[in-house]
Design a protein around this motif. Sequence first.
Motif, PDB file in Angstrom:
ATOM      1  N   UNK A   1      -3.171  -2.988  -9.788  1.00 31.22           N
ATOM      2  CA  UNK A   1      -3.302  -1.584  -9.398  1.00 31.22           C
ATOM      3  C   UNK A   1      -4.113  -1.450  -8.114  1.00 31.22           C
ATOM      4  N   UNK A   2      -5.112  -2.319  -7.942  1.00 33.29           N
ATOM      5  CA  UNK A   2      -5.901  -2.297  -6.704  1.00 33.29           C
ATOM      6  C   UNK A   2      -5.030  -2.624  -5.497  1.00 33.29           C
ATOM      7  N   UNK A   3      -4.051  -3.475  -5.720  1.00 27.79           N
ATOM      8  CA  UNK A   3      -3.137  -3.862  -4.642  1.00 27.79           C
ATOM      9  C   UNK A   3      -2.379  -2.655  -4.099  1.00 27.79           C
ATOM     10  N   UNK A   4      -2.082  -1.698  -4.976  1.00 30.14           N
ATOM     11  CA  UNK A   4      -1.281  -0.547  -4.565  1.00 30.14           C
ATOM     12  C   UNK A   4      -2.125   0.655  -4.139  1.00 30.14           C
ATOM     13  N   UNK A   5      -3.438   0.465  -4.023  1.00 34.56           N
ATOM     14  CA  UNK A   5      -4.269   1.547  -3.492  1.00 34.56           C
ATOM     15  C   UNK A   5      -3.908   1.809  -2.032  1.00 34.56           C
ATOM     16  N   UNK A   6      -3.697   0.736  -1.297  1.00 30.23           N
ATOM     17  CA  UNK A   6      -3.366   0.855   0.126  1.00 30.23           C
ATOM     18  C   UNK A   6      -1.905   0.529   0.421  1.00 30.23           C
ATOM     19  N   UNK A   7      -1.172   0.136  -0.582  1.00 24.53           N
ATOM     20  CA  UNK A   7       0.227  -0.265  -0.386  1.00 24.53           C
ATOM     21  C   UNK A   7       1.156   0.780  -0.990  1.00 24.53           C
ATOM     22  N   UNK A   8       2.125   1.247  -0.220  1.00 25.28           N
ATOM     23  CA  UNK A   8       3.093   2.218  -0.726  1.00 25.28           C
ATOM     24  C   UNK A   8       4.263   1.501  -1.399  1.00 25.28           C
ATOM     25  N   UNK A  40      12.632  -1.467  -3.997  1.00 16.83           N
ATOM     26  CA  UNK A  40      12.815  -1.468  -5.453  1.00 16.83           C
ATOM     27  C   UNK A  40      11.989  -2.586  -6.082  1.00 16.83           C
ATOM     28  N   UNK A  41      11.835  -3.692  -5.364  1.00 15.09           N
ATOM     29  CA  UNK A  41      10.974  -4.774  -5.859  1.00 15.09           C
ATOM     30  C   UNK A  41       9.523  -4.305  -5.964  1.00 15.09           C
ATOM     31  N   UNK A  42       9.068  -3.518  -4.972  1.00 15.05           N
ATOM     32  CA  UNK A  42       7.719  -2.940  -5.043  1.00 15.05           C
ATOM     33  C   UNK A  42       7.593  -2.035  -6.261  1.00 15.05           C
ATOM     34  N   UNK A  79       3.024   9.162  -4.667  1.00 17.39           N
ATOM     35  CA  UNK A  79       4.421   8.834  -4.392  1.00 17.39           C
ATOM     36  C   UNK A  79       4.784   7.494  -5.018  1.00 17.39           C
ATOM     37  N   UNK A  80       5.533   7.562  -6.112  1.00 17.02           N
ATOM     38  CA  UNK A  80       5.921   6.350  -6.820  1.00 17.02           C
ATOM     39  C   UNK A  80       7.418   6.055  -6.712  1.00 17.02           C
ATOM     40  N   UNK A  81       8.196   7.037  -6.259  1.00 15.30           N
ATOM     41  CA  UNK A  81       9.626   6.782  -6.080  1.00 15.30           C
ATOM     42  C   UNK A  81       9.790   5.859  -4.875  1.00 15.30           C
ATOM     43  N   UNK A  82      10.547   4.773  -4.999  1.00 14.14           N
ATOM     44  CA  UNK A  82      10.664   3.814  -3.890  1.00 14.14           C
ATOM     45  C   UNK A  82      11.446   4.377  -2.705  1.00 14.14           C
ATOM     46  N   UNK A  83      10.905   4.118  -1.516  1.00 17.95           N
ATOM     47  CA  UNK A  83      11.558   4.585  -0.293  1.00 17.95           C
ATOM     48  C   UNK A  83      12.994   4.059  -0.191  1.00 17.95           C
TER      49      UNK A  83
END
Length: 330
Positions: A41-48, A52-54, A116-120
Amino acid sequence: MKGLNSKWPLDFSKITGCPMSILPLYQEAIEDITKRMGAGMAKFICKEVETIDDYDEYCHYVAGLVGLGLSKLFHASKLEDLASDELSNSMGLFLQKTNIIRDYLEDINEIPKSRMFWPREIWSKYVNKLEDLKEEENSIKAVQCLNDMVTNALIHMEDCLTYMSALQSPAIFRFCAIPQIMAIGTLALCYNNIEVFRGVVKMRRGLTAKVIDRTKAMSDVYGAFFDFSCMLKSKVDKNDPNATKALSRLEAVQKICRESGALTKRKSYVIRSEPRYNSALIVAFFIILSIIFAYLSANRINGWVQNCMVSTEDLPLFPSVYICYSMGDA
């Protein structure tokens, strides 16, 4: 140490004492999963969430690892065999993706910053910005994007059925099965539904109560998954960009449910639609009925006129006047 309200002191000895009171096997499972979840979860603090893999990775950290941890706890209790990581992960991802889809509006309107959790990779096919999906002028594209997201979530259904079919403890089974049925039911409601971008879409309390009350065995799960997949399938527009993929995944699950032999002698979770009649036939029926009524009315009026010894040629053309005239003479 005290909290914001001085009347409620925080006693961390009780908080830390709780996990220390359980068996070491349980402690190890919880500690391992908690560390991995926190790091992820810490990884996604700064990562959008770009690809789909994300998206799958994020859902793995926040929910898939919960599935892995629970499987380890079930096994440590000696009530269940140890499920594979793949199946355990799918159990978590199916629930998490359902929540992310359903909660679009709440997340996008979050203050001070949208979540924003829907993948770009998915939404960028339909709009320039994720928040554009809630705009009325983008309704068609928004629904197509929504259907794309739901179709992505459907890929986990088969794994979920496989996982639940192996459970042996009735209590653990219900603990796992009820949320999964709620998830497929929620996806069926959300699919092709613009209201996801306007307000809250969720299962009615009565239906939720039915799910909780009726879910006792795997046959109930097969029945529920079959019913809700039928409901979802009926909403698939063949012109939708992901229609073929969605139908394929739904039909695969329906096949599993049929082959289970559990679909007979059961109560349906979905209210079946009443038979639909052709509107053209209904219109034709009323036209014919109107002609017959007009014909009978004309004959009746002529009869009244003749009885009153009045010539119809001397009367106005409107039937209502005929009636008044003849009744007045009577």
